[in-house]
Design a protein around this motif. Structure first.
Motif, PDB file in Angstrom:
ATOM      1  N   ALA A  53       0.820  -1.208   0.000  1.00 50.56           N
ATOM      2  CA  ALA A  53       0.000   0.000   0.000  1.00 50.56           C
ATOM      3  C   ALA A  53       0.856   1.260   0.000  1.00 50.56           C
ATOM      4  CB  ALA A  53      -0.924   0.002   1.218  1.00 50.56           C
ATOM      5  N   ALA A  54       2.048   1.166   0.565  1.00 45.28           N
ATOM      6  CA  ALA A  54       2.936   2.333   0.655  1.00 45.28           C
ATOM      7  C   ALA A  54       3.644   2.641  -0.650  1.00 45.28           C
ATOM      8  CB  ALA A  54       3.971   2.103   1.754  1.00 45.28           C
ATOM      9  N   THR A  55       3.640   1.685  -1.602  1.00 43.12           N
ATOM     10  CA  THR A  55       4.450   1.863  -2.811  1.00 43.12           C
ATOM     11  C   THR A  55       3.637   1.755  -4.092  1.00 43.12           C
ATOM     12  OG1 THR A  55       5.062  -0.503  -2.716  1.00 43.12           O
ATOM     13  CG2 THR A  55       6.571   1.070  -1.697  1.00 43.12           C
ATOM     14  N   LEU A  56       2.347   1.995  -4.026  1.00 41.61           N
ATOM     15  CA  LEU A  56       1.529   1.990  -5.236  1.00 41.61           C
ATOM     16  C   LEU A  56       1.924   3.166  -6.128  1.00 41.61           C
ATOM     17  CD1 LEU A  56      -1.787   1.034  -3.497  1.00 41.61           C
ATOM     18  CD2 LEU A  56      -0.746  -0.263  -5.372  1.00 41.61           C
ATOM     19  N   PRO A  57       1.886   2.988  -7.436  1.00 44.25           N
ATOM     20  CA  PRO A  57       2.387   4.024  -8.353  1.00 44.25           C
ATOM     21  C   PRO A  57       1.704   5.384  -8.222  1.00 44.25           C
ATOM     22  CG  PRO A  57       2.104   1.956  -9.517  1.00 44.25           C
ATOM     23  CD  PRO A  57       1.493   1.776  -8.162  1.00 44.25           C
ATOM     24  N   ASP A  58       0.412   5.401  -7.869  1.00 45.47           N
ATOM     25  CA  ASP A  58      -0.297   6.669  -7.746  1.00 45.47           C
ATOM     26  C   ASP A  58      -0.181   7.275  -6.359  1.00 45.47           C
ATOM     27  OD1 ASP A  58      -1.107   6.543 -10.384  1.00 45.47           O
ATOM     28  OD2 ASP A  58      -2.934   5.430  -9.894  1.00 45.47           O
ATOM     29  N   ALA A 302       9.739   6.430  -8.771  1.00 48.20           N
ATOM     30  CA  ALA A 302      10.292   7.732  -9.164  1.00 48.20           C
ATOM     31  C   ALA A 302      10.544   7.775 -10.666  1.00 48.20           C
ATOM     32  CB  ALA A 302      11.580   8.005  -8.400  1.00 48.20           C
ATOM     33  N   VAL A 303      11.046   6.674 -11.219  1.00 48.16           N
ATOM     34  CA  VAL A 303      11.282   6.603 -12.658  1.00 48.16           C
ATOM     35  C   VAL A 303       9.954   6.675 -13.414  1.00 48.16           C
ATOM     36  CG1 VAL A 303      12.060   5.099 -14.543  1.00 48.16           C
ATOM     37  CG2 VAL A 303      13.451   5.331 -12.470  1.00 48.16           C
ATOM     38  N   ILE A 304       8.956   5.913 -12.958  1.00 43.92           N
ATOM     39  CA  ILE A 304       7.652   5.916 -13.612  1.00 43.92           C
ATOM     40  C   ILE A 304       7.027   7.297 -13.556  1.00 43.92           C
ATOM     41  CG2 ILE A 304       5.294   5.005 -13.452  1.00 43.92           C
ATOM     42  CD1 ILE A 304       6.550   2.351 -12.514  1.00 43.92           C
ATOM     43  N   ALA A 305       7.120   7.956 -12.394  1.00 39.96           N
ATOM     44  CA  ALA A 305       6.545   9.291 -12.255  1.00 39.96           C
ATOM     45  C   ALA A 305       7.214  10.284 -13.188  1.00 39.96           C
ATOM     46  CB  ALA A 305       6.659   9.758 -10.806  1.00 39.96           C
ATOM     47  N   ALA A 306       8.534  10.174 -13.318  1.00 46.81           N
ATOM     48  CA  ALA A 306       9.262  11.083 -14.213  1.00 46.81           C
ATOM     49  C   ALA A 306       8.857  10.862 -15.662  1.00 46.81           C
ATOM     50  CB  ALA A 306      10.766  10.891 -14.037  1.00 46.81           C
ATOM     51  N   LEU A 307       8.725   9.601 -16.061  1.00 49.03           N
ATOM     52  CA  LEU A 307       8.316   9.307 -17.430  1.00 49.03           C
ATOM     53  C   LEU A 307       6.887   9.739 -17.694  1.00 49.03           C
ATOM     54  CD1 LEU A 307       9.928   5.771 -17.865  1.00 49.03           C
ATOM     55  CD2 LEU A 307      10.700   7.913 -18.870  1.00 49.03           C
ATOM     56  N   ARG A 308       6.029   9.546 -16.691  1.00 44.16           N
ATOM     57  CA  ARG A 308       4.638   9.988 -16.856  1.00 44.16           C
ATOM     58  C   ARG A 308       4.572  11.506 -17.043  1.00 44.16           C
ATOM     59  NH1 ARG A 308       1.937   7.865 -12.210  1.00 44.16           N
ATOM     60  NH2 ARG A 308       1.684   5.915 -13.358  1.00 44.16           N
TER      61      ARG A 308
END
Length: 313
Positions: A53-58, A302-308
């Motif tokens: 729950a602490a590391t979900l992408p959103d 962090a990588v996914i957020a940057a790419l998004r």
């Protein structure tokens, strides 16, 4: 076949992959029913959910909110009775999975998606005991499945294309990046690529060129960062300058086969395995597993957020 938005998802198993699916399904407002042979499954899942729950992408969510959407029904026939989706995560044992899917197909609604997380078995094998073998579709995630976007979707030759499309829509609705494989082959695509890199990594460590720690640094400081932005073909297309991939092949392609022939083919013998393990255990032992996993998940997000943010995820 049902075209309604799935509301109830059954997750079979409580291993690492299953836990990721459980957390993600619950975070996407699905009613999640867990079928597991573990007698302590409710307690085990409740103990694991806070980390997921602490590391979900959103962003982090309240573990209690996820647990409110999760119920436990040990007997698989009872669990799948009104399921919209079944995501199987049993051990990689073909006879076990075949019998399991036969039971699932017998009890689940005719329109339910029957999906498998398998990384090694083929869909026509999994559905061999079903009246309609093509009902089983592989939805193979990349670990950790609640974070990494890829899902490899693999149908059998007998799978209805509309069924495969429904599986794609389901995963896309979860925020995933599903890719349909045009042909089923062992290991699928991502794991075959990973295996090729691992083989050369083992060779280089075995030959004393680099240590395990140094090899990981080479990857994370170069091709790992590059591949998070562009795939291998686009990378070499850019490497060819304005002439692109065609120019790259014209000037460097002639040496490709010589380069491939020089790659290592290390044996997976006791000496090789112990060399890798001795170095890995010295390095990784500096941090307990939960700490390493949490660091991986933070960095992956962090990588996914940057790419998004750049419109690429």
């Amino acid at each position: 076949m049902s075209t309604q938005t799935p509301r109830t998802a059954v997750v079979i198993g409580t291993g690492t992959i299953a836990l990721g699916w459980i957390a993600l399904f619950a975070a996407r407002d699905l009613r999640v029913r867990v079928s597991s042979t573990r007698p302590d499954a409710p307690e085990y899942v409740a103990g694991a959910i806070p980390r997921y729950a602490a590391t979900l992408p959103d962003g982090a969510v309240d573990p209690a909110a996820l647990l409110d959407r999760i119920t436990f029904v040990p007997e698989v026939r009872d669990a799948v009775g009104d399921a919209d989706v079944v995501q199987e995560n049993a051990p990689e044992d073909l006879p076990l999975k075949q019998k399991l899917f036969a039971r699932v197909a017998d009890a689940a609604p005719s329109g339910a998606l029957l999906l498998s997380s398998t990384s090694t078995l083929l869909p026509d094998q999994l559905g061999a005991e079903l009246a309609e073998p093509g009902r089983v579709v592989i939805g193979h995630p990349f670990n950790p499945p609640h974070i990494v976007p890829l899902v490899e979707v693999v149908g059998s030759p007998g799978s209805d294309p509309a069924l495969v499309a429904r599986a794609v829509d389901f995963y896309r609705g979860l925020g995933k990046s599903p890719v349909v494989l045009r042909r089923a082959l062992p290991g699928f695509v991502a794991n075959r690529l990973q295996a090729a890199l691992l083989r050369e990594a083992v060779h280089l460590v075995r030959e004393g060129v680099v240590t395990v720690d140094e090899l990981d640094t080479v990857v994370t400081s170069s091709i790992g960062q590059r591949w998070a932005v562009v795939g291998p073909f686009e990378a070499f297309h850019l490497g060819g300058g304005p002439g692109g991939l065609r120019h790259w092949f014209a000037h460097l392609g002639a040496g490709l086969e010589r380069g491939w022939e020089s790659l290592g083919r290390p044996p997976a013998d006791e000496e090789t395995v112990e060399t890798i393990l001795a170095q890995a255990e010295r390095g990784f032992a500096r941090h307990p597993y939960p700490e390493l996993a949490a660091r991986r998940d933070r960095r992956q997000n962090a990588v996914i957020a940057a790419l998004r943010a750049e419109g690429r995820a």
